[in-house]
Every structure is written in C-alpha cells, then in structure tokens.
Scaffold this active site. Structure first.
Site, PDB file in Angstrom:
ATOM      1  N   ASP A  67      56.685 144.207  21.868  1.00 19.15           N
ATOM      2  CA  ASP A  67      58.058 144.483  21.486  1.00 19.15           C
ATOM      3  C   ASP A  67      58.475 145.886  21.904  1.00 19.15           C
ATOM      4  OD1 ASP A  67      56.452 145.838  19.537  1.00 19.15           O
ATOM      5  OD2 ASP A  67      56.663 144.146  18.183  1.00 19.15           O
ATOM      6  N   ASP A 136      55.776 141.868   4.982  1.00 17.04           N
ATOM      7  CA  ASP A 136      56.588 140.680   4.719  1.00 17.04           C
ATOM      8  C   ASP A 136      56.195 139.500   5.599  1.00 17.04           C
ATOM      9  OD1 ASP A 136      57.500 141.546   7.163  1.00 17.04           O
ATOM     10  OD2 ASP A 136      59.594 141.814   6.544  1.00 17.04           O
ATOM     11  N   HIS A 138      55.760 139.466   8.932  1.00 17.60           N
ATOM     12  CA  HIS A 138      56.239 139.397  10.313  1.00 17.60           C
ATOM     13  C   HIS A 138      55.105 139.714  11.291  1.00 17.60           C
ATOM     14  CE1 HIS A 138      57.007 143.868   9.887  1.00 17.60           C
ATOM     15  NE2 HIS A 138      56.548 143.840  11.126  1.00 17.60           N
TER      16      HIS A 138
END
Length: 261
Positions: A67, A136, A138
């Site tokens: 990313d 969370d 991800h």
C-alpha cells in the site's frame, strides 16, 4: 491456516526468515510481497542479518509493497516506498528497480491501480506475502467493510487506523493522510503463500477473529480462512484470546520437520 505460537518477536522473525530463505534457495527470482508497519520489522532485521552473513541473496528477487499513502511527497520519510527501503530493501542486495509500490501521487488513480495489478500479474504473481494485522482486523489498508473480492484501489482510512499510525507522524493524528492506495483482499488472496505476523496484547482480539471467527467484511483478515496456504505467527500476548490454543501448540509440535511452514 496454521497458527504458530512463539515466545517473542525475535523467534517469530527467525521462523519467518527461515521461510523466506528456503523460498529463495529454491527460487532465487521469487516475488516477495512486503508489508510496512512494526510487526514485520523483526523479520526484516533477521533477513538483513543473514544477508550480511552471506547466508541469503536477494539479487534476483522482486518485491511489491502492499500500500501507499495518497498525497505524501516523494521524499517524505513516511511514504511507504521510502519506509520499506529504509527498513529492508535498502539494507540488502535487492535492486531498487525491482521493488514496486502503488503510486500515491498518480493523477489518474484508477489507472494507476489497474497498472499495479497488471505489474503483479506480469511478474508471475506473489510467491510469499508478508502481512501484519490491524487492531480492527484490517490487512494492508482494507478497512472493516472492505469487499472480500476487492482489488488494488483507493481507500479512506478509519480514524482508528490513523490513531494507530500517528506514532509515525510525531503523534499527530491530523498529519496522517486520510486516503491510501492498497492492494485489495482478492489481490492478497492471489499470493501463493501468506505469512502473517502479529505481536502484543493489542492484536489479540484481531487474531482471535482471524483464526476462529466467522468470515466477515467486519474483520477483513478473516478472508484468509479461505486461502490454501496461510501461516499465522504470533507471540504469547497476541495468542491470549485464542480458544483452541492447546490444539495449535500440539499440532505444531507434532508437525513433520520436512513440511516447513
């Protein structure tokens, strides 16, 4: 999916590095998928140590990062292309021209994302993808609610992710970009082997959901339950909420040595 519980981050780094070295010995031009963040650092440090000791070369390898922040200047120290160079690729003999990441400064974002997908495909796909996991659930920047069929695209970062990453921006949440380009969940699922690293109590709930929860976009990493070859390396703290912890320990201890990860 295999869960391996180890004593600490250094033990995780050694076992993960073993797998990378085994891959490169078998396939010197292997394609590596590289994650940033704190979780993979022990892996990269161990690989650097082995490279400096003459035990492994990356001279023929290729790498793709997961990313990139949108809008960070090319020279910004927290731009992920710079981070991965600082933490790993610039410390070994991996040719910089053979390391690629999503273009966070692209004018045509959809075209840049499509080009990145093509580049991975043209390279033959990722042989070994290194991952971390967010609190969370991800993976990469596929936040809760992400499509399980998603490909490389632009995403808006949740407030929690920006809080988690503020430590890299002097503790200033407002300095963390609000958007990123990220490989999608389907992109990650196309890797031949996924190696996910998680350490610390803060990751315990995410690890529990990943390994033992229902597959759901609410916990994006759970899509990995459908992958044929996933290795989850965790320390005692990250394993603390696992319900089948005894089973995971027993099966790993009984595993044939030739099988590897």
């Amino acid at each position: 999916m295999e869960i391996v519980i180890l004593d600490d981050a250094q033990a995780i780094g050694r076992l993960a590095a073993d797998q990378v070295c085994t891959l490169l010995a078998r396939k010197p031009d292997a394609v590596l998928g590289l994650a940033t963040g704190s979780s993979p650092l022990p892996v990269y440090d161990e690989l650097v140590r082995r490279h400096q000791a003459g035990e492994v070369t990356f001279g023929q390898a290729r790498a793709f990062t997961l990313d990139e922040y949108v809008g960070l200047a090319a020279g910004h120290p927290e731009r992920y292309r710079n981070v991965i160079d600082r933490e790993f690729t610039g410390r070994v003999d991996l040719d910089p021209s053979r390391v690629a990441g999503p273009d966070g400064l692209a004018r045509d974002v959809p075209a840049a994302c499509a080009a990145y997908e093509r580049a991975i495909t043209d390279a033959g796909g990722v042989d070994l993808q290194i991952l971390g996991i967010g609190t969370d659930g991800h993976i990469a920047f596929n936040e809760p609610g992400s499509s399980l069929a998603s490909r490389t695209r632009i995403k808006t970062l949740t407030h929690q992710t920006r809080v988690d990453n503020a430590r890299f921006f002097g503790g200033d949440v407002d300095a963390v970009p609000t958007h990123c380009l990220t490989q999608g969940l389907a992109t990650i699922m196309a890797a031949r082997h996924v190696l996910l690293v998680a350490t610390g109590q803060g990751k315990a709930q995410a690890v529990h959901e990943l390994a033992e929860g229902a597959v759901s976009a609410l916990w994006p990493a759970t899509v990995l339950q459908h992958h044929p070859h996933v290795s989850i390396l965790v320390d005692e703290a990250a394993a603390s909420r696992l319900q089948l912890v005894g089973y995971y320990r027993e099966t790993y201890l009984a595993k044939p040595a030739w099988q590897g990860l």
